[in-house]
Write an enzyme that holds these catalytic residues in place. Structure first.
Site, PDB file in Angstrom:
ATOM      1  CE  LYS A 181      41.843  40.273  48.229  1.00 34.03           C
ATOM      2  NZ  LYS A 181      42.984  39.757  47.851  1.00 34.03           N
ATOM      3  CG  HIS A 182      37.302  40.484  45.478  1.00 35.67           C
ATOM      4  ND1 HIS A 182      37.827  41.479  45.678  1.00 35.67           N
ATOM      5  CD2 HIS A 182      38.019  39.416  45.297  1.00 35.67           C
ATOM      6  CE1 HIS A 182      39.402  41.170  45.329  1.00 35.67           C
ATOM      7  NE2 HIS A 182      39.228  39.887  45.210  1.00 35.67           N
ATOM      8  CG  PHE A 205      38.571  29.978  42.907  1.00 40.01           C
ATOM      9  CD1 PHE A 205      39.301  31.476  43.349  1.00 40.01           C
ATOM     10  CD2 PHE A 205      38.439  29.919  41.479  1.00 40.01           C
ATOM     11  CE1 PHE A 205      39.745  32.379  42.230  1.00 40.01           C
ATOM     12  CE2 PHE A 205      38.926  30.929  40.496  1.00 40.01           C
ATOM     13  CZ  PHE A 205      39.564  32.014  41.198  1.00 40.01           C
ATOM     14  CD  GLN A 215      42.181  31.834  36.667  1.00 39.67           C
ATOM     15  OE1 GLN A 215      42.878  32.408  37.175  1.00 39.67           O
ATOM     16  NE2 GLN A 215      41.599  30.883  36.926  1.00 39.67           N
ATOM     17  CG  HIS A 228      40.818  35.735  39.655  1.00 35.17           C
ATOM     18  ND1 HIS A 228      42.125  35.904  39.390  1.00 35.17           N
ATOM     19  CD2 HIS A 228      40.437  35.597  40.948  1.00 35.17           C
ATOM     20  CE1 HIS A 228      42.473  36.014  40.624  1.00 35.17           C
ATOM     21  NE2 HIS A 228      41.612  35.840  41.541  1.00 35.17           N
ATOM     22  CG  HIS A 274      39.764  33.711  48.122  1.00 32.47           C
ATOM     23  ND1 HIS A 274      40.478  34.211  49.252  1.00 32.47           N
ATOM     24  CD2 HIS A 274      40.149  34.567  47.258  1.00 32.47           C
ATOM     25  CE1 HIS A 274      41.454  35.125  48.562  1.00 32.47           C
ATOM     26  NE2 HIS A 274      41.158  35.358  47.628  1.00 32.47           N
ATOM     27  CD  GLU A 275      37.925  35.704  43.686  1.00 35.38           C
ATOM     28  OE1 GLU A 275      37.611  36.863  43.167  1.00 35.38           O
ATOM     29  OE2 GLU A 275      39.368  35.444  43.975  1.00 35.38           O
TER      30      GLU A 275
HETATM   31  P1  5GP Z   1      47.733  40.435  42.785  1.00 34.35           P
HETATM   32  O1  5GP Z   1      48.861  40.995  44.012  1.00 34.35           O
HETATM   33  O2  5GP Z   1      48.191  38.992  42.632  1.00 34.35           O
HETATM   34  O3  5GP Z   1      47.802  41.299  41.772  1.00 34.35           O
HETATM   35  O4  5GP Z   1      46.491  40.235  43.569  1.00 34.35           O
HETATM   36  C1  5GP Z   1      46.102  39.533  44.787  1.00 34.35           C
HETATM   37  C2  5GP Z   1      44.713  39.780  44.762  1.00 34.35           C
HETATM   38  O5  5GP Z   1      44.372  41.064  45.224  1.00 34.35           O
HETATM   39  C3  5GP Z   1      43.902  39.445  43.422  1.00 34.35           C
HETATM   40  O6  5GP Z   1      43.429  38.277  43.207  1.00 34.35           O
HETATM   41  C4  5GP Z   1      42.592  40.440  44.123  1.00 34.35           C
HETATM   42  O7  5GP Z   1      41.924  39.654  44.947  1.00 34.35           O
HETATM   43  C5  5GP Z   1      43.137  41.544  44.732  1.00 34.35           C
HETATM   44  N1  5GP Z   1      43.494  42.780  43.807  1.00 34.35           N
HETATM   45  C6  5GP Z   1      44.602  42.914  43.099  1.00 34.35           C
HETATM   46  N2  5GP Z   1      44.458  44.023  42.479  1.00 34.35           N
HETATM   47  C7  5GP Z   1      43.126  44.380  42.821  1.00 34.35           C
HETATM   48  C8  5GP Z   1      42.530  45.755  42.126  1.00 34.35           C
HETATM   49  O8  5GP Z   1      42.905  46.517  41.578  1.00 34.35           O
HETATM   50  N3  5GP Z   1      41.332  45.743  42.562  1.00 34.35           N
HETATM   51  C9  5GP Z   1      40.656  44.682  43.421  1.00 34.35           C
HETATM   52  N4  5GP Z   1      39.451  44.947  43.931  1.00 34.35           N
HETATM   53  N5  5GP Z   1      41.183  43.842  43.887  1.00 34.35           N
HETATM   54  C10 5GP Z   1      42.571  43.473  43.515  1.00 34.35           C
HETATM   55  P1  5GP Z   2      42.645  36.759  44.810  1.00 35.22           P
HETATM   56  O1  5GP Z   2      42.677  37.135  46.403  1.00 35.22           O
HETATM   57  O2  5GP Z   2      43.964  36.860  44.106  1.00 35.22           O
HETATM   58  O3  5GP Z   2      41.203  37.265  44.466  1.00 35.22           O
HETATM   59  O4  5GP Z   2      42.294  35.216  44.991  1.00 35.22           O
HETATM   60  C1  5GP Z   2      43.261  34.225  44.899  1.00 35.22           C
HETATM   61  C2  5GP Z   2      43.236  33.129  45.674  1.00 35.22           C
HETATM   62  O5  5GP Z   2      42.262  32.134  45.340  1.00 35.22           O
HETATM   63  C3  5GP Z   2      44.351  32.660  46.093  1.00 35.22           C
HETATM   64  O6  5GP Z   2      44.286  32.256  47.425  1.00 35.22           O
HETATM   65  C4  5GP Z   2      44.280  31.265  45.262  1.00 35.22           C
HETATM   66  O7  5GP Z   2      45.327  30.296  45.555  1.00 35.22           O
HETATM   67  C5  5GP Z   2      42.980  30.804  45.127  1.00 35.22           C
HETATM   68  N1  5GP Z   2      42.625  30.155  43.847  1.00 35.22           N
HETATM   69  C6  5GP Z   2      41.877  29.121  43.708  1.00 35.22           C
HETATM   70  N2  5GP Z   2      41.663  28.914  42.540  1.00 35.22           N
HETATM   71  C7  5GP Z   2      42.135  29.877  41.832  1.00 35.22           C
HETATM   72  C8  5GP Z   2      42.398  29.931  40.416  1.00 35.22           C
HETATM   73  O8  5GP Z   2      42.007  29.087  39.392  1.00 35.22           O
HETATM   74  N3  5GP Z   2      42.938  30.949  39.938  1.00 35.22           N
HETATM   75  C9  5GP Z   2      43.597  32.146  40.861  1.00 35.22           C
HETATM   76  N4  5GP Z   2      43.944  33.349  40.382  1.00 35.22           N
HETATM   77  N5  5GP Z   2      43.487  31.866  42.188  1.00 35.22           N
HETATM   78  C10 5GP Z   2      42.920  30.754  42.512  1.00 35.22           C
END
Ligand code: 5GP
Ligand code: 5GP
Ligand code: 5GP
Length: 208
Positions: free
Chosen positions: A100-101, A93, A16, A43, A96-97
């Site tokens: 979730k992933h 953060f 990011q 990210h 969460h990563e």
């Molecule tokens: P957004 O809805 O903001 O694009 O994505 C929110 C979150 O959903 C991302 O930060 C990520 O955790 C997950 N996400 C969105 N698009 C993808 C994707 O194409 N692949 C994966 N593995 N996760 C995704």
């Molecule tokens: P995602 O599900 O989109 O991978 O993760 C986004 C989550 O991580 C959200 O809950 C967001 O508030 C938190 N987060 C914490 N720090 C950051 C940051 O620097 N960038 C983004 N995109 N999400 C962050």
């Protein structure tokens, strides 16, 4: 023949641009450790299927454990800073990563390996340097999406996907860069499938 079950097809390695995160409506807060460098930050490393769908939150029995990555903390603070509000150290953060992933690739990478592997990718892929070398600078100017893609393609050797967000004035800006990585987490590959989402044809690369 015995084979290890493969629960995903590839990773998206997602970086990011902090200036774009901060310029959007949600705004940002600098981490408790101070303003991050003016560089792309990690990210995440996201397991994905080649049909475009993806697994998430795969193992509630393998929660984030800070003590397993204590040796990586300073590198994480530098390369994987959090910009969400309220200000944090990054632990939330990263938790969460991982949950979730990361738990969806735990058959390949344990928690330490997951974070270490992602940091290694960041070291190999210097997006800012590649863009600057092509004359694409984070100075608030607009650049064509095609030129940005081409600069990364030429500099890194693989086709990226660019995700845009909008700033508070409604301008489309360079938010995230996706590259694809094989299931070992070590080698860039051409993406089997790209994400969705629209950018303008001219996008802003804001300062940070
Ligand atoms: P957004 O809805 O903001 O694009 O994505 C929110 C979150 O959903 C991302 O930060 C990520 O955790 C997950 N996400 C969105 N698009 C993808 C994707 O194409 N692949 C994966 N593995 N996760 C995704
Ligand atoms: P995602 O599900 O989109 O991978 O993760 C986004 C989550 O991580 C959200 O809950 C967001 O508030 C938190 N987060 C914490 N720090 C950051 C940051 O620097 N960038 C983004 N995109 N999400 C962050
Ligand atoms: P093409 O495949 O002709 O390059 O692009 C098809 C469509 O996808 C066009 O609308 C183009 O703007 C969009 N597109 C191509 N590359 C990207 C990218 O990296 N990110 C986003 N958001 N859209 C893209």
């Amino acid at each position: 023949v015995l084979c290890v079950s493969q629960d995903f097809d590839f990773f998206y390695f997602v970086q990011q641009w902090p200036g774009s995160y901060c310029d959007s409506k949600q705004s940002c807060c600098y981490p408790t450790t101070g303003k991050p460098a003016a560089d792309f930050g990690i990210h995440g490393l996201w397991p994905n299927y080649k049909d475009g769908s993806y697994p998430s939150n795969c193992d509630p029995n393998n929660p984030f454990d800070q003590s397993e990555i204590s040796d990586l903390t300073s590198s994480m603070q530098k390369n994987w800073p959090t910009l969400a509000c309220p200000s944090g150290s990054g632990l939330k953060f990263w938790e969460h990563e991982w949950e979730k992933h990361g738990t969806c690739s735990e058959s390949v990478l344990d928690q330490h390996a997951y974070f270490q592997t992602t940091l290694n990718l960041k070291r190999k892929v210097n997006l800012l340097q590649v863009l600057k070398s092509a004359g694409i600078q984070p100075n608030g100017e607009f650049y064509s999406l095609a030129n940005i893609r081409e600069a990364i393609q030429n500099g890194i050797g693989y086709t990226p996907w660019i995700e845009c967000n909008v700033d508070t004035s409604g301008n489309s800006q360079l938010y995230q860069v996706y590259l694809c990585v094989d299931t070992s987490g070590s080698n860039l590959i051409e993406c089997p499938v790209f994400p969705n989402g629209k950018c303008g044809s001219q996008i802003e690369f804001p300062t940070f």
